[in-house]
Design a protein around this motif. Structure first.
Motif, mmCIF file in Angstrom:
data_model
loop_
_atom_site.group_PDB
_atom_site.id
_atom_site.type_symbol
_atom_site.label_atom_id
_atom_site.label_comp_id
_atom_site.label_asym_id
_atom_site.label_seq_id
_atom_site.Cartn_x
_atom_site.Cartn_y
_atom_site.Cartn_z
ATOM 1 N N LEU A 75 -4.608 -0.535 -5.618
ATOM 2 C CA LEU A 75 -3.604 0.178 -4.887
ATOM 3 C C LEU A 75 -3.671 1.452 -5.277
ATOM 4 O O LEU A 75 -3.336 2.457 -4.594
ATOM 5 N N ASP A 76 -3.355 1.733 -6.589
ATOM 6 C CA ASP A 76 -3.381 3.098 -7.369
ATOM 7 C C ASP A 76 -4.562 3.841 -6.941
ATOM 8 O O ASP A 76 -4.562 5.143 -6.559
ATOM 9 N N ARG B 250 -2.242 5.797 9.139
ATOM 10 C CA ARG B 250 -1.255 4.958 9.099
ATOM 11 C C ARG B 250 -0.568 4.452 10.256
ATOM 12 O O ARG B 250 -0.095 3.283 10.365
ATOM 13 N N TYR C 45 -6.676 3.569 -4.390
ATOM 14 C CA TYR C 45 -6.426 3.988 -2.859
ATOM 15 C C TYR C 45 -5.275 5.196 -2.855
ATOM 16 O O TYR C 45 -5.699 6.491 -2.049
ATOM 17 N N ALA C 46 -4.431 5.050 -3.229
ATOM 18 C CA ALA C 46 -3.080 6.092 -3.388
ATOM 19 C C ALA C 46 -3.576 7.400 -3.499
ATOM 20 O O ALA C 46 -3.405 8.297 -2.983
ATOM 21 N N TYR D 46 0.764 -1.260 0.018
ATOM 22 C CA TYR D 46 0.085 0.006 -0.222
ATOM 23 C C TYR D 46 0.806 1.421 0.133
ATOM 24 O O TYR D 46 1.967 1.142 0.587
ATOM 25 N N ARG D 47 0.293 2.362 -0.660
ATOM 26 C CA ARG D 47 1.311 3.487 -0.799
ATOM 27 C C ARG D 47 0.327 4.552 -1.047
ATOM 28 O O ARG D 47 -0.879 4.431 -0.977
ATOM 29 N N SER D 48 0.817 5.741 -0.790
ATOM 30 C CA SER D 48 -0.019 6.999 -0.716
ATOM 31 C C SER D 48 0.636 7.851 -1.825
ATOM 32 O O SER D 48 1.969 8.188 -2.286
ATOM 33 N N GLU E 71 -7.217 -0.914 4.548
ATOM 34 C CA GLU E 71 -6.356 -0.764 3.289
ATOM 35 C C GLU E 71 -6.263 0.829 3.177
ATOM 36 O O GLU E 71 -5.197 1.362 2.680
ATOM 37 N N SER F 108 -2.740 3.090 3.107
ATOM 38 C CA SER F 108 -2.583 4.107 2.161
ATOM 39 C C SER F 108 -2.597 5.558 2.648
ATOM 40 O O SER F 108 -2.685 6.379 1.754
ATOM 41 N N SER F 109 -2.784 5.482 4.017
ATOM 42 C CA SER F 109 -2.569 6.983 4.546
ATOM 43 C C SER F 109 -3.828 7.874 4.073
ATOM 44 O O SER F 109 -3.792 9.150 3.892
ATOM 45 N N LYS F 110 -5.068 7.342 4.041
ATOM 46 C CA LYS F 110 -6.169 7.943 3.479
ATOM 47 C C LYS F 110 -7.498 8.042 4.832
ATOM 48 O O LYS F 110 -7.677 6.983 5.284
#
Lengths: 379, 453
Positions: A247-248, A330, A250-251, A170-172, A271, A275-277
């Motif tokens: 993943l995209d 996160r 979410y990011a 997971y990424r942001s 999730e 993803s820092s959301k």
């Protein structure tokens, strides 16, 4: 090394958190050197009385042997898989037949006051007590699930949160002006509230919906709402997407909407946090609230389209606030949410220790390729 | 049956817990007032829709009642129906094992939840009396009906209402209740009862305000306090009251007891009429009103609607001997003229209210609180209400036991029918083949799980 069957339940043509959980569990057991496979029976939600036959079908299976191979352990997950009979059975409970328990009497249950429905309810409650009670190890995917089991059936269990299906991937990214909704499309997930909120949300904000329907006519219902409010260019139904796309999404999202009614667990919540959301949830969203706290890592509001719309606007109008909530989320993830499989598997395999008097080996193998899925949704 | 053992009552009601006080609910209030008084003579098991403990009582989740009844049978199942969300679960479950139902509201604005909304209760009632009739088709649609709680009232073995009006409505509208076929000799009078809401007895207030007595106390220029416990909605006539106050040439204070979610609407209404002498007090409940009584000189309880019941608030005001203004409408028919000020609904309501308030404010009449208090005391004394309810339970218990035994047999029929359906839905051609496969493949499992009994 043990020979293990993971018992899953599949509504044909739909994917959700339960499928993700089963696939992940099978993968992790296999990595640790166990011989593991899945047994899945199709699950029909209509007619309601068929639940009894479906439970009985599970129980009629002989899962002690697969050909010449002895099955050491079965791991059941969701109703009615735990009706399966085996001398060494573990349960990682996703949920029971909620319509006869906490959803009884609500608009999410189809159990009426017909005496035949009352007979159905009593039979399932009695059956659950017996089938779950005979498990050598009982755990649930969240505190919400375990509390329900204790309250309604008097059975205690442990909480084993499922680790995130895509681990550390997971990424942001810089947020764009859309709200993301992920999960099975059915009435209890209440995606309709988010759609109905869109008319009061700033017009440059879009809604992207990942997931497939598993109730009749639900997609028509949502599309009618889109028509009614002239939201054709603001609401997008994406259906199933692969891991990378998810993943995209979410990011890049501004926030994630996840406000189901009395949710069991909520992969989507975690999730989003990974993803820092920030998460927009409702005060009655159950298991989601084990992770989301109002104005700490998300907004928890009344389950009305008005309140949800205003919550979205608050994040749109103060993007720094939204980012702070996301970053906090996160940091609030449970410590083992990325890699807590050792604990999960140790618990689920514990009946083997009692049966065999030996610790199961947990050898690690190289990483398996991920499984494409239509959003983690939630069980 | 051992006549010396206390009757066992399964009592279904929302209840106050530490996390959820639901103080505005009349069911919660009634349970708190009456259950402790019944406990001396009855075994009362409380059933609600939560798992939190109830202070001072053993309470169970309502879905466990059927199982507990099998282990140790109840004599009576008792339900409280109210037009509030807290009572929705009672509406859902009151037909599962019919019993004695107390209606705080007989006309309901709330819809039943979807599966209960399509309740096949008319067919179920017919089947109960004639077992040769078929069970209702699974995909049949049934009429939801109007605001009258017809389903809940028809399926009740007996009904109790906290308003005389609702007893009359029941007798007029519910012409074929569940038990009538089995007991054709029984009239509606024998299965419908009026039971006032209990109100703690207190001494009438010594009224220090302008209307206390002539030639004593403060004069017309002193503000008196009006108490009002209605909602901002039109049926409680707040707009008429505020029009009267706006046009009144007297100083007033207004204490308005509301529910917290009504605050914005209440303030908007006050602003609309320029009422700047009002204090909004949140947390409307019977107890809260009873606590406010000592600050009030005149109580206003107008109401013009078939929905709702003001009697617990009006009764508390009368128990305190306060002068009360009410609407001459069915809910107040049983109160003698002279004990309250009755206004007629219509275009001059505000004028009527204004004149009554002027009279009271200027002390142009004597006001004796004692007869008002005496009437309320006789009607609402909690000990008397508990005694009456106990007498109703004792009178109904033999019939209820007979009914419950018969209903148990009916439920066993339902279970057998369900088992037959389960064979019929096997995806095979031919009824005989379906039955054969079901019996060979699934019946052993049903037997093992105890589902075939």
């Amino acid at each position: 090394m043990a020979t293990i069957l993971v018992l899953g339940v599949r509504v044909p043509f739909t994917r959700g958190g339960q499928e993700v959980l089963v696939n992940s569990l099978v993968r992790e057991l296999s990595r640790r050197g166990h011989d593991v496979d899945t047994v899945e029976l199709p699950y029909w939600v209509f007619p309601k009385e068929a639940f009894l036959n479906q439970a009985a079908l599970w129980r009629s299976l002989d899962l002690t042997m697969a050909g010449a191979r002895k099955i050491d352990l079965v791991i059941a997950t969701k109703f009615p898989s735990y009706y399966a009979s085996h001398p060494c059975k573990s349960l990682w409970l996703v949920h029971q037949k909620r319509e006869i328990y906490e959803l009884y009497g609500s608009n999410f249950s189809d159990i009426s006051d017909d005496p035949r429905d009352e007979a159905l309810r009593r039979m399932l409650v009695e059956g659950d007590k017996k089938a779950i009670g005979e498990c050598g190890y009982i755990a649930g995917i969240s505190r919400n699930v375990i509390e329900r089991l204790k309250n309604y059936n008097g059975i205690s269990g442990e909480v084993l949160y499922p680790p995130l299906p895509m681990g550390e991937r997971y990424r942001s990214a810089e947020p764009e002006n859309f709200i993301l909704s992920v999960g099975r499309l059915c009435s209890i997930k209440r995606v309709d509230l988010m759609i109905k909120a869109m008319p009061i949300v700033h017009p440059f904000v879009k809604l992207k919906i990942v997931g497939t329907p598993d109730e009749p006519n639900v997609l028509d219902w949502y599309k009618n709402e889109v028509e009614k409010h002239h939201l054709w260019d603001r609401v997008e139904f994406l259906g199933r997407v692969d891991d990378e796309t998810l993943l995209d999404l979410y990011a890049r999202s501004l926030a994630v909407y996840y406000a189901p009614f009395d949710e069991d667990y909520g992969y989507v919540t975690l999730e989003a946090m990974a993803s820092s959301k920030p998460v927009i949830a409702a005060r009655d969203s159950g298991g989601v609230l084990e992770f989301v706290q109002h104005e700490k890592n998300g907004l928890v509001v009344e389950a009305t389209s008005d309140a949800i719309g205003h919550a979205v606007n608050r994040l749109v109008e103060d993007k720094d606030f939204a980012k702070r909530l996301g970053s906090a989320g996160r940091g609030m993830l449970p410590a083992d949410i990325f890699s807590g499989w050792d604990r999960v598997i140790a618990g689920l395999l514990s009946p083997l220790e009692k049966a065999q008097g030996a610790s199961p080996a947990n050898r690690t193998r190289s990483a398996q390729p991920s499984v494409a899925h239509a959003g983690a949704g939630s069980a | 049956m051992n006549s010396s053992r206390p009757l066992r009552i399964a009592w279904f009601s929302p209840l106050a817990t530490a996390a959820h006080d639901a103080a505005a609910s009349l069911s919660v209030y009634f349970s708190a007032q009456i259950v402790p008084r019944l406990a001396a003579h009855f075994t009362v098991d409380l059933y609600h829709d939560r798992f939190e403990p109830v202070p001072g009582s053993a309470a169970y989740h309502y879905l466990s009642a059927a199982e507990r009844h099998e282990r140790q049978p109840y004599d009576i199942f008792f339900y409280q129906i109210e037009d509030r969300a807290e009572s929705d679960f009672v509406r859902g479950v009151c037909n599962v094992i019919p019993g004695v139902t107390l209606f705080h509201d007989l006309y309901l604005t709330r819809d039943r939840p979807a599966p209960m909304a399509n309740s096949a209760w008319t067919a179920i009632r017919g089947k109960f009396h004639d077992r040769n009739l078929p069970w209702p088709a699974r995909d049949a649609k049934f009429d939801v009906g109007g605001p009258l709680a017809e389903r809940e009232a028809t399926m009740a073995l007996a009904m109790i209402a906290t308003s005389v009006r609702n007893v009359g409505e029941y007798r007029r509208q519910i012409t074929d209740p569940l038990v009538s076929a089995a007991r054709p000799h029984e009239s509606a009078d024998q299965r419908s009862f009026f039971l006032p809401l209990p109100i703690p007895v207190r001494a009438p207030r010594v009224l220090a305000g302008p209307q206390a007595a002539p030639k004593s106390g403060p004069g017309p220029e002193t503000a008196a306090t009006i108490g009002f416990a209605g909602t901002p909605r039109i049926e409680h006539r707040a707009h008429k009251l505020f029009q009267a106050l706006r046009d009144s040439a007297r100083p007033w204070k207004l204490v308005w007891l509301i529910e917290d979610h009504e605050r914005d609407a209440a303030q908007a209404l006050l602003d609309e009429f320029g009422i700047d002498f009002a204090t909004l007090v949140g947390g409307r409940s019977p107890q809260r009103w009873q606590a406010l009584i000592d600050e009030i000189d005149i109580a206003l309880h107008p109401m013009f609607s078939m929905y709702g019941d003001i009697s617990v608030y009006l009764g508390a005001s009368m128990m305190a001997g306060l002068p009360c203004v009410v609407t001459r409408f069915v809910q107040t028919d049983h109160i003698p003229e002279g004990l309250v000020f009755k206004i007629d609904p219509g275009f001059d309501e505000a004028l009527q209210i204004r004149e009554i308030l002027r009279t009271l404010h200027d002390r142009t009449m004597n006001w004796d609180p004692q007869p008002v208090h005496d009437f309320a005391h006789e009607l609402h004394d909690p000990a008397a209400v508990a005694d009456q309810l106990g007498a109703i339970f004792r009178a109904l218990a033999p019939g209820s036991r007979d009914f419950l035994a018969g209903w148990q047999g009916f439920q066993a029929d339902a279970r057998r029918s369900l088992l037959q359906e389960l064979a019929d839905i096997m995806p095979l051609e031919g009824a005989a083949e379906r039955r054969d496969v079901f019996d060979r493949l699934l019946r052993p499992v049903y037997d093992e799980l105890g589902w075939s009994r």
